[in-house]
Enzyme design. Sequence first.
Site, short mmCIF file in Angstrom:
data_model
loop_
_atom_site.label_atom_id
_atom_site.label_comp_id
_atom_site.label_asym_id
_atom_site.label_seq_id
_atom_site.Cartn_x
_atom_site.Cartn_y
_atom_site.Cartn_z
N SER A 45 1.36 -1.34 -0.03
CA SER A 45 -0.01 -0.22 0.36
C SER A 45 0.43 1.23 -0.33
O SER A 45 0.32 2.27 -0.88
CB SER A 45 -0.89 -0.34 0.90
OG SER A 45 0.55 -0.09 2.52
N ASP A 83 5.92 -7.06 2.93
CA ASP A 83 4.64 -7.63 1.63
C ASP A 83 5.56 -7.30 0.62
O ASP A 83 6.16 -6.88 -0.52
CB ASP A 83 3.63 -6.19 1.07
CG ASP A 83 2.38 -6.56 1.05
OD1 ASP A 83 2.16 -7.98 0.86
OD2 ASP A 83 1.34 -6.03 1.58
N LYS A 113 4.83 -11.42 3.44
CA LYS A 113 3.74 -11.91 3.49
C LYS A 113 3.32 -12.39 1.69
O LYS A 113 3.75 -10.83 1.02
CB LYS A 113 2.51 -11.25 3.40
CG LYS A 113 1.16 -10.28 3.42
CD LYS A 113 0.53 -9.70 4.09
CE LYS A 113 -0.38 -8.25 3.46
NZ LYS A 113 -0.49 -8.34 2.23
N GLU A 115 -0.07 -12.21 -1.46
CA GLU A 115 -1.07 -13.08 -1.63
C GLU A 115 -1.59 -14.01 -2.39
O GLU A 115 -1.43 -14.56 -3.39
CB GLU A 115 -1.61 -11.27 -2.11
CG GLU A 115 -1.89 -10.14 -1.40
CD GLU A 115 -2.20 -8.94 -1.82
OE1 GLU A 115 -2.51 -9.13 -3.04
OE2 GLU A 115 -2.02 -8.17 -1.69
N GLU A 182 -9.02 -9.60 4.47
CA GLU A 182 -9.26 -8.15 3.90
C GLU A 182 -9.98 -8.32 2.92
O GLU A 182 -10.56 -9.21 2.00
CB GLU A 182 -8.11 -6.88 3.34
CG GLU A 182 -8.43 -6.06 2.40
CD GLU A 182 -7.23 -5.51 2.43
OE1 GLU A 182 -6.31 -5.97 1.85
OE2 GLU A 182 -7.45 -4.24 1.99
O1 KIV Z 1 -0.39 -3.56 1.47
C1 KIV Z 1 -1.36 -3.39 3.19
O2 KIV Z 1 -1.27 -2.51 3.33
C2 KIV Z 1 -1.46 -4.35 3.13
C3 KIV Z 1 -2.54 -4.31 4.74
C4 KIV Z 1 -3.54 -3.60 3.87
C5 KIV Z 1 -3.26 -5.66 4.59
O3 KIV Z 1 -1.78 -5.54 2.92
#
Ligand code: KIV
Length: 287
Positions: A45, A83, A113, A115, A182
């Site tokens: 994000s 992420d 993380k 997805e 989410e």
């Molecule tokens: O990238 C992000 O901020 C996210 C969260 C919203 C879980 O994946």
Amino acid sequence: MSKTTVPEIRARKGGDKIRMITAYDTPTARIADRAGADMILVGDSVANVVLGHSDTLAVDVDVMVHHAAAVMRAEPDALVIGDMPWMSFHVSPEQTVINAARFVREAGVGAVKIEGGRKRLPVIGAVLDAEIPVMGHLGLTPQSVNVMGGYRVQGKEAEAAHELISDARALADAGVFSIVLEGVPDRVAQLVTEEIAVPTIGIGAGATCDGQVLVIHDVLGLGGGGYRPKFVRPYASLADEAVEAVGRFFSDVQSGNFPSGDETYHMSDEAFDALETLIRSDDLSDS
Ligand code: KIV
């Protein structure tokens, strides 16, 4: 406090609610950590929130590792999760491991993380085999925005919800230490939370998850207006306060009220007299 570990997060299943928030640089990581975050997510994000893109597809591993390293420079006690951005885990398990390892080696994060559900099991397995802990992410997965046709709540119908629960079971069985849920109905999030043995972290998924995550700019009201999803609760209006503060600086500049004597470097009278003497002797030798 000592550094939060992956086993400690896993052991929080069904216990004290887990506190997670995003951070993208050293100051936001310091804020999150001082406030008591259990986990800090260096989310993709960053693309929307910090870099002004309209989706998360714009950022690659270089950008994400750059921000993750800045977060780690805050030396947080929280467990930091990097992420994995779009196209960093879509080509092959080998490429995924190489990309995940960059987050660990170059930035120093404790986990990554990824997805997606069952179709990501081969790459998730490969990363876990490389001894890198993985957090899953199901439901509204922003990297799939073009497939979903926009940012839409997922799992509203029985069949889609059933698929989501099957994905969650498969990810937990594969060994992820936690799953972000989410944009899913609260009843579906509750079923997933009851079904799997690892903590669920909700964002737009109701109150029954084992923890909650929000984007730090949303919590602080730093977004500067625009669309706000219903699951966001701003706890401050820092953008408004910031505009007001910068405006006061500008008025002080215009009125001559800034800088004051205290905010200025000074030269002693003695040094200044000596300088004037030097300048006068320059003038004499010029004439
Ligand atoms: O990238 C992000 O901020 C996210 C969260 C919203 C879980 O994946």
